[in-house]
Design a protein around this motif. Sequence first.
Motif, PDB file in Angstrom:
ATOM      1  N   LEU A 238       0.864  -1.180   0.000  1.00  0.00           N
ATOM      2  CA  LEU A 238       0.000   0.000   0.000  1.00  0.00           C
ATOM      3  C   LEU A 238       0.897   1.225   0.000  1.00  0.00           C
ATOM      4  O   LEU A 238       1.980   1.209   0.601  1.00  0.00           O
ATOM      5  N   THR A 239       0.462   2.278  -0.677  1.00  0.00           N
ATOM      6  CA  THR A 239       1.206   3.540  -0.651  1.00  0.00           C
ATOM      7  C   THR A 239       0.305   4.653  -0.150  1.00  0.00           C
ATOM      8  O   THR A 239      -0.783   4.864  -0.682  1.00  0.00           O
ATOM      9  N   LEU A 240       0.761   5.336   0.875  1.00  0.00           N
ATOM     10  CA  LEU A 240       0.052   6.479   1.433  1.00  0.00           C
ATOM     11  C   LEU A 240       0.645   7.763   0.870  1.00  0.00           C
ATOM     12  O   LEU A 240       1.848   7.848   0.615  1.00  0.00           O
ATOM     13  N   SER A 241      -0.205   8.756   0.721  1.00  0.00           N
ATOM     14  CA  SER A 241       0.229  10.083   0.292  1.00  0.00           C
ATOM     15  C   SER A 241      -0.280  11.116   1.279  1.00  0.00           C
ATOM     16  O   SER A 241      -1.331  10.927   1.893  1.00  0.00           O
ATOM     17  N   CYS A 242       0.467  12.200   1.387  1.00  0.00           N
ATOM     18  CA  CYS A 242       0.051  13.313   2.250  1.00  0.00           C
ATOM     19  C   CYS A 242       0.455  14.605   1.574  1.00  0.00           C
ATOM     20  O   CYS A 242       1.651  14.830   1.337  1.00  0.00           O
ATOM     21  N   ALA A 243      -0.525  15.421   1.278  1.00  0.00           N
ATOM     22  CA  ALA A 243      -0.267  16.698   0.618  1.00  0.00           C
ATOM     23  C   ALA A 243      -0.510  17.838   1.583  1.00  0.00           C
ATOM     24  O   ALA A 243      -1.568  17.912   2.228  1.00  0.00           O
ATOM     25  N   ALA A 244       0.465  18.730   1.669  1.00  0.00           N
ATOM     26  CA  ALA A 244       0.341  19.919   2.501  1.00  0.00           C
ATOM     27  C   ALA A 244      -0.100  21.088   1.636  1.00  0.00           C
ATOM     28  O   ALA A 244       0.376  21.253   0.513  1.00  0.00           O
ATOM     29  N   SER A 245      -1.017  21.882   2.161  1.00  0.00           N
ATOM     30  CA  SER A 245      -1.512  23.027   1.405  1.00  0.00           C
ATOM     31  C   SER A 245      -1.824  24.176   2.352  1.00  0.00           C
ATOM     32  O   SER A 245      -1.858  24.009   3.572  1.00  0.00           O
ATOM     33  N   GLY A 246      -2.042  25.339   1.764  1.00  0.00           N
ATOM     34  CA  GLY A 246      -2.366  26.501   2.578  1.00  0.00           C
ATOM     35  C   GLY A 246      -1.239  27.508   2.575  1.00  0.00           C
ATOM     36  O   GLY A 246      -0.467  27.608   1.633  1.00  0.00           O
ATOM     37  N   SER A 247      -1.130  28.249   3.671  1.00  0.00           N
ATOM     38  CA  SER A 247      -0.141  29.323   3.772  1.00  0.00           C
ATOM     39  C   SER A 247       1.218  28.756   4.178  1.00  0.00           C
ATOM     40  O   SER A 247       1.673  28.923   5.309  1.00  0.00           O
ATOM     41  N   ILE A 248       1.868  28.114   3.222  1.00  0.00           N
ATOM     42  CA  ILE A 248       3.149  27.462   3.467  1.00  0.00           C
ATOM     43  C   ILE A 248       4.277  28.311   2.913  1.00  0.00           C
ATOM     44  O   ILE A 248       4.281  28.633   1.727  1.00  0.00           O
TER      45      ILE A 248
END
Length: 121
Positions: A18-28
Amino acid sequence: QVQLVESGGGLVQAGGSLTLSCAASGSIFSINRMGWYRQAPGKQRELVAFITTGGSTGYADSLKGRFTISRDNARNTVYLQMKSLKAEDTAVYYCNGMISEGHGLAYNDYWGQGTQVTVSS
């Protein structure tokens, strides 16, 4: 505001991948270390793996060789490839990121909402 959104969890048979992904967004402004943690029922949250901006990685000793963390800095995304999964890998997996929202501002810890991984034996 910063958001971390995980995806890729689900039900898989023992021995599967299984492959998990995590995307960060917003005021970065900048992202330092990113990582994955997990929490099984009745247990404390534990570190799975982390990766720095430069690509240095670290893993829980028990997971070395089966899990691989990677990141795409251009997409503010971190991945966790999991193989040879075991029933004891069943847990909620959380994404973590040390993120600064502006020049000169401190890095703060941000967490995703978690994604369930269930490994059937």
